[in-house]
Enzyme design. Structure first.
Site, short mmCIF file in Angstrom:
data_model
loop_
_atom_site.label_atom_id
_atom_site.label_comp_id
_atom_site.label_asym_id
_atom_site.label_seq_id
_atom_site.Cartn_x
_atom_site.Cartn_y
_atom_site.Cartn_z
N ASP A 13 0.81 -1.23 0.00
CA ASP A 13 0.00 0.00 0.00
C ASP A 13 0.84 1.27 0.00
O ASP A 13 0.42 2.31 0.53
CB ASP A 13 -0.97 0.01 1.21
CG ASP A 13 -1.86 -1.21 1.23
OD1 ASP A 13 -2.21 -1.69 0.14
OD2 ASP A 13 -2.18 -1.70 2.33
N LYS A 16 1.99 2.05 -5.08
CA LYS A 16 2.57 1.46 -6.30
C LYS A 16 1.69 1.74 -7.53
O LYS A 16 2.20 2.05 -8.60
CB LYS A 16 2.72 -0.07 -6.14
CG LYS A 16 3.66 -0.48 -5.03
CD LYS A 16 3.71 -1.97 -4.85
CE LYS A 16 2.42 -2.58 -4.31
NZ LYS A 16 2.07 -2.17 -2.93
N GLY A 17 0.36 1.62 -7.33
CA GLY A 17 -0.56 1.79 -8.45
C GLY A 17 -0.39 3.16 -9.09
O GLY A 17 -0.26 3.27 -10.31
N ARG A 18 -0.32 4.20 -8.28
CA ARG A 18 -0.21 5.55 -8.84
C ARG A 18 1.15 5.79 -9.47
O ARG A 18 1.28 6.55 -10.44
CB ARG A 18 -0.61 6.62 -7.81
CG ARG A 18 0.25 6.76 -6.59
CD ARG A 18 1.37 7.78 -6.70
NE ARG A 18 1.08 9.01 -7.39
CZ ARG A 18 0.68 10.13 -6.82
NH1 ARG A 18 0.49 10.18 -5.53
NH2 ARG A 18 0.51 11.21 -7.54
N GLY A 40 -4.65 -4.15 -3.75
CA GLY A 40 -5.59 -3.06 -4.01
C GLY A 40 -4.78 -1.85 -4.41
O GLY A 40 -4.07 -1.29 -3.60
N HIS A 41 -4.81 -1.51 -5.69
CA HIS A 41 -3.99 -0.41 -6.21
C HIS A 41 -4.91 0.74 -6.63
O HIS A 41 -5.80 0.54 -7.45
CB HIS A 41 -3.13 -0.90 -7.38
CG HIS A 41 -2.14 -1.97 -6.99
ND1 HIS A 41 -1.32 -2.59 -7.89
CD2 HIS A 41 -1.85 -2.50 -5.78
CE1 HIS A 41 -0.56 -3.48 -7.24
NE2 HIS A 41 -0.87 -3.44 -5.96
N GLN A 226 1.87 -6.28 -3.34
CA GLN A 226 2.42 -6.45 -1.99
C GLN A 226 3.78 -5.74 -1.89
O GLN A 226 3.94 -4.72 -2.52
CB GLN A 226 2.50 -7.93 -1.59
CG GLN A 226 1.13 -8.57 -1.38
CD GLN A 226 0.47 -9.03 -2.66
OE1 GLN A 226 1.07 -9.70 -3.47
NE2 GLN A 226 -0.79 -8.70 -2.85
P1 GDP Z 1 -0.67 0.33 -3.56
O1 GDP Z 1 -1.30 -0.92 -3.07
O2 GDP Z 1 0.80 0.36 -3.29
O3 GDP Z 1 -0.98 0.65 -4.99
O4 GDP Z 1 -1.30 1.51 -2.69
P2 GDP Z 1 -2.85 1.68 -2.23
O5 GDP Z 1 -3.64 2.17 -3.39
O6 GDP Z 1 -3.32 0.46 -1.53
O7 GDP Z 1 -2.71 2.75 -1.09
C1 GDP Z 1 -2.19 4.02 -1.33
C2 GDP Z 1 -3.24 5.05 -0.90
O8 GDP Z 1 -2.63 6.32 -0.76
C3 GDP Z 1 -4.34 5.24 -1.95
O9 GDP Z 1 -5.53 5.59 -1.30
C4 GDP Z 1 -3.83 6.43 -2.78
O10 GDP Z 1 -4.86 7.16 -3.40
C5 GDP Z 1 -3.17 7.25 -1.70
N1 GDP Z 1 -2.03 8.05 -2.15
C6 GDP Z 1 -1.05 7.71 -3.03
N2 GDP Z 1 -0.12 8.69 -3.10
C7 GDP Z 1 -0.52 9.68 -2.26
C8 GDP Z 1 0.04 10.93 -1.86
O11 GDP Z 1 1.09 11.36 -2.31
N3 GDP Z 1 -0.66 11.65 -0.93
C9 GDP Z 1 -1.84 11.21 -0.38
N4 GDP Z 1 -2.44 11.98 0.52
N5 GDP Z 1 -2.39 10.03 -0.73
C10 GDP Z 1 -1.74 9.27 -1.66
P1 IMO Z 2 -0.92 -4.21 -2.25
O1 IMO Z 2 -0.52 -4.77 -3.60
C1 IMO Z 2 -0.90 -4.66 2.07
C2 IMO Z 2 -1.01 -8.75 3.62
C3 IMO Z 2 -2.21 -9.19 4.43
C4 IMO Z 2 -1.57 -10.19 5.38
C5 IMO Z 2 -0.52 -10.86 4.50
C6 IMO Z 2 -0.97 -12.18 3.88
O2 IMO Z 2 -2.19 -3.44 -2.31
O3 IMO Z 2 0.19 -3.50 -1.62
P2 IMO Z 2 -2.64 -12.80 1.91
O4 IMO Z 2 -4.11 -12.54 1.74
O5 IMO Z 2 -1.80 -12.28 0.81
O6 IMO Z 2 -2.33 -14.25 2.22
O7 IMO Z 2 -2.24 -12.01 3.27
O8 IMO Z 2 -0.23 -9.93 3.47
N1 IMO Z 2 -1.30 -8.21 2.28
C7 IMO Z 2 -1.20 -6.92 1.96
N2 IMO Z 2 -0.95 -5.84 2.72
N3 IMO Z 2 -1.06 -4.52 0.73
C8 IMO Z 2 -1.28 -5.60 -0.04
O9 IMO Z 2 -1.30 -5.52 -1.40
C9 IMO Z 2 -1.42 -6.86 0.56
N4 IMO Z 2 -1.66 -8.11 0.12
C10 IMO Z 2 -1.58 -8.93 1.16
O10 IMO Z 2 -2.80 -8.10 5.11
O11 IMO Z 2 -0.91 -9.50 6.41
MG MG Z 3 -2.84 -1.59 -1.81
#
Ligand code: GDP
Ligand code: IMO
Ligand code: MG
Length: 430
Positions: A13, A16-18, A40-41, A226
């Site tokens: 989290d 990465k997606g952005r 979840g990206h 991840q």
């Molecule tokens: P990923 O799994 O690595 O793609 O990241 P996620 O989407 O799960 O979580 C990142 C969260 O932070 C999302 O809600 C994005 O919209 C938000 N986000 C990303 N970059 C920024 C930033 O520079 N500032 C803020 N405030 N939010 C951000």
């Molecule tokens: P992105 O790509 C954050 C965590 C779970 C748990 C462990 C194992 O959005 O960064 P699983 O369901 O994969 O067997 O869970 O890994 N986990 C993540 N935490 N971001 C993720 O994906 C994750 N995918 C799995 O919370 O601790």
């Molecule tokens: Mg995520």
């Protein structure tokens, strides 16, 4: 411009997606190589929010998305996601998405095993992993156990039926042993045969697509899911996911030659978060941690779970950089630190009174680590949406400089808000 792998440098989290969305502007293909719909990206484009789980982020820019053999694909989740994205006006057709014929299938039985295993673990060790309960781990277990079903099996009902027999013989013995209701083959087979005609048009030889693209000098961005600390080998085992998240996974998880991976961009927040169980040395279990959660909106994209929050841990970051082969960093969410009175980063650990600069392999030792914190002056005013280095407050520049020095590799980009262009680009090599 070379191919690039985007890797989460913390516990997931990181944004990465952005970052992939930004790189995708100058790319032809975006390829996922690990994980499944546990990811979840999030992309925010002109106020529209895309929450992607299985679909590579590049499709939002109209680039070809590919899902490699290293990904665990739940066909039901895939079709539901395609339908969700269509509601946002984006049509995901076989022209923009290709799925490897050898990708592992995630089935409803894997979700049931995931839940039962978490209960067993809690009953015996007192603590669950805190998985996403999507069935990802059990699906990879079946793959390694050589009884897994793969996407290509959907095209051959007879073989599919025989493979389900083996899968059920294995798992139903376990379900019965635990006093749980065994699965029946009929509904499983029927369900898969119903989904097959919708999924099969997307299926192709991803390794060949990527090889041709590379030969034709097209640019591929590999989108990691991840993060390093959740990697099956390099993460805080057993509190990890079940796939290879590091850059090496891009090769084994898509069929691209390791020598064709150009650079590796690690993504890290300027603080840290973790979802689920496991050690988190710099965790803030206090009002500061709650403030990070509130300002950073630190709740899971898929599961809605609150993320644990803490200071950036540069011991963890340095080690992740080494094992994942990261050569540049994208630092995200700088704006979340606006308004904090105190900002710290963890620069070392203390274990039983001794200073150490690595993560011990032993998980009991990991639980005993204490963070050594370095304090930084906070800044006044807002960095939200800033797009130029010169506009940053001196204190923010100092923090980024210190993180770069601790990490030992260049910072290529800093983000200041969730919108696509809320970013400061420091190196144009991408
Ligand atoms: P990923 O799994 O690595 O793609 O990241 P996620 O989407 O799960 O979580 C990142 C969260 O932070 C999302 O809600 C994005 O919209 C938000 N986000 C990303 N970059 C920024 C930033 O520079 N500032 C803020 N405030 N939010 C951000
Ligand atoms: P992105 O790509 C954050 C965590 C779970 C748990 C462990 C194992 O959005 O960064 P699983 O369901 O994969 O067997 O869970 O890994 N986990 C993540 N935490 N971001 C993720 O994906 C994750 N995918 C799995 O919370 O601790
Ligand atoms: Mg995520």
């Amino acid at each position: 411009m070379s191919n690039v792998v985007v890797v989460g440098a913390q516990w997931g989290d990181e944004g990465k997606g952005r970052v992939v969305d930004w790189l995708a502007e100058k790319a032809d293909i975006v390829a996922r190589y690990n994980g499944g719909h546990n990811a979840g990206h999030t992309l925010v484009v002109d106020g529209k929010t895309y929450k992607l789980a299985l679909i590579p982020s590049g499709v939002v820019r109209g680039k070809l998305g590919v899902i490699g053999n290293g990904v665990a694909v739940d066909p039901e989740a895939l079709l539901a996601e395609i339908a969700r994205i269509a509601e946002l006006g984006l049509q995901v057709t076989p022209e923009v998405l290709q799925i490897a014929e050898t990708a592992t299938l995630v089935l409803p039985i894997h979700r049931a095993i995931d839940a039962a295993q978490e209960q067993l673990r809690t009953g015996t060790t007192g603590s669950a992993i805190g998985t996403t309960l999507r069935g990802i781990g059990p699906a990879y277990e079946d793959k390694i156990g050589r009884r897994g079903l793969r996407i290509c099996d959907l095209a051959d009902p007879e073989r599919l039926s025989a493979k389900l027999d083996l899968l059920l013989a294995h798992h139903n013995a376990w379900f019965r042993g635990l006093g749980l209701v065994p699965f029946e083959k009929g509904p499983m087979l029927e369900g898969l045969l119903q989904l097959a005609p919708q999924v099969l048009p997307f299926v192709g030889r991803v390794w060949e697509t990527l090889d041709k693209a590379h030969t034709n000098k097209q640019r591929i961005v590999f989108e990691g899911s991840q993060a390093v600390m959740l990697d099956i080998d390099w993460g805080s085992y057993p509190y990890v996911t079940s796939s290879t998240t590091i850059a090496a996974g891009a090769a084994s998880g898509t069929g691209i030659a390791p020598s064709h991976i150009g650079s590796v961009l690690g993504v890290s927040k300027v603080y840290a978060t973790r979802v689920g169980g496991g050690p988190f040395v710099s965790e803030l279990d206090d009002p500061l941690g709650e403030a990070l959660r509130a300002r950073g909106r630190e709740y899971g994209v898929n599961t809605g779970r609150p993320r644990r929050c803490g200071w950036l841990d540069t011991v963890q970051l340095r080690q992740s950089i080494k094992v994942a082969g990261i050569d540049q960093l994208a630092l995200t969410k700088l704006d979340v630190l606006d308004g904090f009175d105190d900002i710290c980063i963890c620069t070392g650990y203390e274990l039983d009174g001794q200073r150490i600069d690595h993560i011990p392999a032993n998980d009991a030792e990991q639980q005993r680590l204490k963070p050594l914190l370095k304090r930084f002056d906070a800044w006044k005013g807002s960095t939200q949406g800033l797009r130029s280095w010169n506009d940053l407050p001196a204190e923010a520049k100092a923090l980024i400089g210190a993180i770069q020095a601790e990490a030992g590799i260049p910072v290529a980009m800093v983000t200041t808000g969730p919108e696509r262009d809320d970013a400061i680009v420091l190196r144009s090599s991408f």
